[in-house]
Structure formats: structure tokens, C-alpha cells
Design an enzyme around this catalytic site. Structure first.
Site, short mmCIF file in Angstrom:
data_model
loop_
_atom_site.label_atom_id
_atom_site.label_comp_id
_atom_site.label_asym_id
_atom_site.label_seq_id
_atom_site.Cartn_x
_atom_site.Cartn_y
_atom_site.Cartn_z
CG LEU A 1 5.90 -6.31 -9.23
CD1 LEU A 1 4.50 -5.67 -9.49
CD2 LEU A 1 6.23 -7.21 -10.41
CD GLN A 46 7.43 -5.21 4.71
OE1 GLN A 46 7.24 -4.18 4.42
NE2 GLN A 46 6.38 -5.88 5.14
CB THR A 81 -0.96 0.02 1.19
OG1 THR A 81 -0.33 0.10 2.45
CG2 THR A 81 -1.93 -1.32 1.33
CD1 TRP A 82 5.25 4.24 0.48
CD2 TRP A 82 6.61 3.22 -0.56
NE1 TRP A 82 6.19 5.21 0.66
CE2 TRP A 82 6.99 4.62 0.00
CE3 TRP A 82 7.66 2.30 -1.33
CZ2 TRP A 82 8.53 4.78 -0.35
CZ3 TRP A 82 8.95 2.67 -1.45
CH2 TRP A 82 9.50 3.80 -0.95
CE1 TYR A 121 5.44 2.48 3.54
CE2 TYR A 121 3.49 0.81 3.49
CZ TYR A 121 5.06 1.19 3.56
OH TYR A 121 5.84 0.11 3.66
CE1 TYR A 154 12.04 -2.29 0.27
CE2 TYR A 154 11.83 -3.33 2.46
CZ TYR A 154 12.36 -2.48 1.71
OH TYR A 154 13.55 -1.74 1.91
CG ASP A 166 3.35 -4.42 4.23
OD1 ASP A 166 3.76 -4.77 5.17
OD2 ASP A 166 3.89 -3.33 3.44
P1 NAP Z 1 6.57 -2.86 -6.24
O1 NAP Z 1 5.45 -3.51 -5.40
O2 NAP Z 1 7.81 -3.65 -6.51
O3 NAP Z 1 5.96 -1.96 -7.15
C1 NAP Z 1 5.07 -1.26 -7.27
C2 NAP Z 1 5.02 -0.36 -8.70
O4 NAP Z 1 4.90 -1.20 -9.67
C3 NAP Z 1 3.89 0.70 -8.81
O5 NAP Z 1 4.19 1.78 -9.27
C4 NAP Z 1 2.75 -0.05 -9.54
O6 NAP Z 1 2.03 0.69 -10.39
C5 NAP Z 1 3.67 -0.94 -10.43
N1 NAP Z 1 2.79 -2.37 -10.70
C6 NAP Z 1 2.15 -2.99 -10.10
N2 NAP Z 1 1.71 -4.23 -10.75
C7 NAP Z 1 2.66 -4.06 -12.00
C8 NAP Z 1 2.46 -5.09 -13.12
N3 NAP Z 1 1.77 -5.98 -13.27
N4 NAP Z 1 3.12 -4.52 -14.25
C9 NAP Z 1 3.73 -3.42 -14.17
N5 NAP Z 1 3.94 -2.74 -12.82
C10 NAP Z 1 3.13 -2.95 -11.92
O7 NAP Z 1 7.16 -1.82 -5.02
P2 NAP Z 1 6.59 -1.22 -3.46
O8 NAP Z 1 5.14 -0.71 -3.88
O9 NAP Z 1 7.80 -0.28 -3.13
O10 NAP Z 1 6.61 -2.35 -2.72
C11 NAP Z 1 5.75 -3.17 -2.40
C12 NAP Z 1 5.22 -3.05 -1.17
O11 NAP Z 1 6.15 -3.50 0.13
C13 NAP Z 1 4.74 -1.51 -0.77
O12 NAP Z 1 3.75 -0.95 -1.23
C14 NAP Z 1 4.80 -1.64 0.68
O13 NAP Z 1 3.82 -2.01 1.25
C15 NAP Z 1 5.97 -2.38 1.09
N6 NAP Z 1 7.14 -1.79 1.15
C16 NAP Z 1 7.92 -1.96 2.42
C17 NAP Z 1 8.93 -1.09 2.76
C18 NAP Z 1 9.70 -1.45 3.99
O14 NAP Z 1 10.77 -0.50 4.22
N7 NAP Z 1 9.39 -2.26 4.79
C19 NAP Z 1 9.63 -0.43 1.79
C20 NAP Z 1 9.10 -0.31 0.25
C21 NAP Z 1 7.91 -1.12 0.25
P3 NAP Z 1 0.46 1.02 -10.07
O15 NAP Z 1 -0.04 1.10 -8.55
O16 NAP Z 1 0.30 2.09 -10.92
O17 NAP Z 1 -0.14 -0.49 -10.78
#
Ligand code: NAP
Length: 277
Positions: A194, A163, A19-20, A53, A191, A48
Site C-alpha cells: 500500500l 520478501q 507488523t512494522w 520492529y 512488502y 510477518d
Molecule cells: P504498507 O502495508 O504498504 O502500508 C501500511 C500503512 O498503510 C500504514 O500506515 C497503515 O495505517 C496504512 N493502511 C493500511 N491499510 C490501509 C487502507 N486500507 N487504506 C489506507 N491506508 C491503509 O506498508 P508497510 O507496513 O511498510 O509494509 C507492510 C509490511 O511488510 C510491514 O508491516 C512489514 O511486516 C513488512 N515490511 C518488510 C520490510 C523488509 O525489509 N522485509 C520492509 C518494510 C515492510 P494504519 O495502520 O493506521 O491503518
């Protein structure tokens, strides 16, 4: 949806929903809620989030998405390191619960290591466990050395998850942290699986994707999920992409696929600093 058994016996879906960046633009809110609900409908019932966020607004989006179905969702949130004193952890959790419109979190994580001694944060987690406000706790962004220090703290042995960032093109933890966690049944929550949307569409990824009639993004997710105790939490605010991502949990990569991917994204041969986003 394949399930991962946590060391406390709870079973959670191998693919959850990140949900970031949600809650930052009010015009996107309805679609974000729909995206999370689409994922839950398809069995991705782990969500998550974090107090960080959208300064709490992502948690409000989650509250709207889980309304009426809280009991079927495994809810994860995180305390910021600057709030992670004993009393601060309890206060931050209570604020998260309020925004999430629920009475408990399933998993509460220390977002990353800050200045507060680990024992203080652990005491806060313990108070929250005793009060029934959290059902489990864990950490985030701890490398092997830090995780060892964390686990040496009294009662931290019940830690459910670490995580960390993990994807085909950021696979440093394959060297040590990942096998170390899996040996101890500490779930690894991946995390940025993608690469924050920068999916490398290389000829090899495309070829593997074609073999599975899948997209490169699905191959990235299937690669992260090739381990039994790894949970991936991709984020998408678009229902159609959430559908695509959830389907990736059914893809099983062959030895040949993995070998080809290893050639392009070589496994680490020595310890790497932990990647952090
Ligand atoms: P991610 O999931 O690797 O990538 C998200 C990005 O990819 C968004 O821009 C999304 O755009 C795009 N996307 C999603 N599905 C896709 C697909 N099928 N094809 C192409 N692009 C796609 O990165 P993240 O959001 O940074 O990481 C995931 C989650 O992990 C976060 O949301 C958060 O909950 C958690 N997180 C935790 C930490 C920590 O420090 N613990 C740090 C970073 C993240 P759209 O939304 O426009 O589809």
C-alpha cells in the site's frame, strides 16, 4: 482466502498481515492485537514480523494476538544482518521465539544483506532447521544478482521466499526479479503493497475501484495479488482497515483494468535498482 502453495508444499494465505511500527506505542497495543486477530478471523493467518520492529516489541504484540491459536498461524520473522552469523542467527531466532512465546517459526528470513557471508547465515538456518526451531527459511531485499549468489550457497536451494518491496507505484521487480522467482517457485512476498499508506488516489485507480465497488487501497492489493505465487502483507493497526484489506484478496482485475493501470504506472522497460524501505 486464496492460498499460495510454497515449494515445500505448505499452503499459506495470499494475503497476510504486516507488523512494522506495531509495539512502538503501548497505548496502541490493544488495538494492534485486535487488528491482527480480526485478520486471522478472516483467514489472513500469515503474520510477518521481525526482531527489528519496535526492537522486539512487535513480536510481543504478535504473541498476544496468536495466544491460543498458534497452530493455525503461519509465523514469519527475520534476523537482522548484523546478527546473521551462524551462532548469531541461532541466538536471534531463540530470542524471537521467546518474545513470540512459541517453540518454532514457520519461516525465518535474512532481513537484508549485510557484511556476514551468506554461507554463515545459511549454516545458522540449517542448525535451526535441524533443531526444529524453524520450518523454512528465506531472504528479504535481495536483488537478482544477490539472490543468485545466495542460492549458490550449499543447501540454500530450499529457500522458500524473497520478501521485497512491490506495489503499483514501485514495480521495478516486474522486469526481472519477479518472473525469475516465480519461475523457480520462490514465493515473492510483497512488502509495502500500500506504499506505506500513500495510496495514490488517481482518476484511473478511482475508476477501476468504482468498477469493483472497491477502495483504491483494495485495488492496490488486488494488483499485487494478480500473480499466483505472490503474497501481500499489508499492515494496518485498525480492525476496519484490516477487513477492507482482506476483502481485496477476492478481487480479480480484468485485462481492461490492468491495461488502464499499466498506462498510468508503466511496467519497467529495463532493470531497476531494488526499492527498499
Ligand atoms: P504498507 O502495508 O504498504 O502500508 C501500511 C500503512 O498503510 C500504514 O500506515 C497503515 O495505517 C496504512 N493502511 C493500511 N491499510 C490501509 C487502507 N486500507 N487504506 C489506507 N491506508 C491503509 O506498508 P508497510 O507496513 O511498510 O509494509 C507492510 C509490511 O511488510 C510491514 O508491516 C512489514 O511486516 C513488512 N515490511 C518488510 C520490510 C523488509 O525489509 N522485509 C520492509 C518494510 C515492510 P494504519 O495502520 O493506521 O491503518
Amino acid at each position: 482466502m486464496r492460498q499460495v502453495a510454497l515449494r515445500n508444499g505448505t499452503r499459506v494465505p495470499a494475503l497476510g498481515l504486516g507488523t512494522w511500527k506495531m509495539g512502538e506505542d503501548v497505548r496502541q497495543r490493544a488495538q494492534e492485537v485486535r487488528a491482527l486477530q480480526t485478520g486471522m478471523d478472516l483467514g489472513a493467518t500469515l503474520i510477518d514480523t521481525a526482531e527489528m520492529y519496535g526492537s522486539g516489541r512487535a513480536e510481543e504484540v504478535v504473541a498476544a494476538a496468536v495466544k491460543g491459536r498458534r497452530d493455525s498461524v503461519y509465523l514469519v520473522s527475520k534476523v537482522l544482518p548484523q546478527n546473521a552469523s551462524r551462532a548469531g542467527t541461532v541466538k536471534a531466532c531463540e530470542a524471537s521465539l521467546k518474545r513470540l512465546k512459541t517453540d518454532r517459526l514457520d519461516l525465518y528470513l535474512l532481513h537484508w544483506r549485510g557484511q556476514v557471508p551468506f554461507a554463515e547465515t545459511m549454516a545458522g538456518f540449517d542448525d535451526l532447521m535441524q533443531a526444529g526451531k524453524i520450518r523454512g527459511f528465506g531472504v528479504s531485499n535481495l536483488d537478482l544478482k544477490e539472490l543468485t549468489e545466495w542460492l549458490a550457497v550449499s543447501r540454500a536451494d530450499k529457500t522458500l521466499a524473497n520478501q521485497v518491496q512491490y506495489s503499483l507505484d514501485q514495480r521495478g521487480i516486474d522486469f526481472d526479479l519477479l518472473p525469475w522467482c516465480l519461475d523457480r517457485r520462490i514465493a515473492l512476498m510483497a512488502y509495502c503493497p500500500l506504499s506505506q499508506g500513500r495510496v495514490p488516489e488517481t482518476p484511473v485507480i478511482k475508476r477501476v475501484a468504482e468498477r469493483h465497488r472497491a477502495t483504491p487501497a483494495q485495488i492496490m492489493l488486488a494488483w499485487v495479488l494478480r500473480h499466483e505465487h505472490v503474497i501481500a502483507i499489508p499492515k494496518s493497526s485498525r480492525p476496519e482497515r484490516v477487513r477492507e484489506n482482506v476483502k481485496a484478496a477476492d478481487i480479480v482485475l480484468s485485462a481492461e483494468d490492468l491495461m488502464e493501470l499499466d498506462r498510468e504506472f508503466p511496467p519497467p522497460r529495463k532493470p531497476q535498482p531494488l526499492a527498499m524501505s
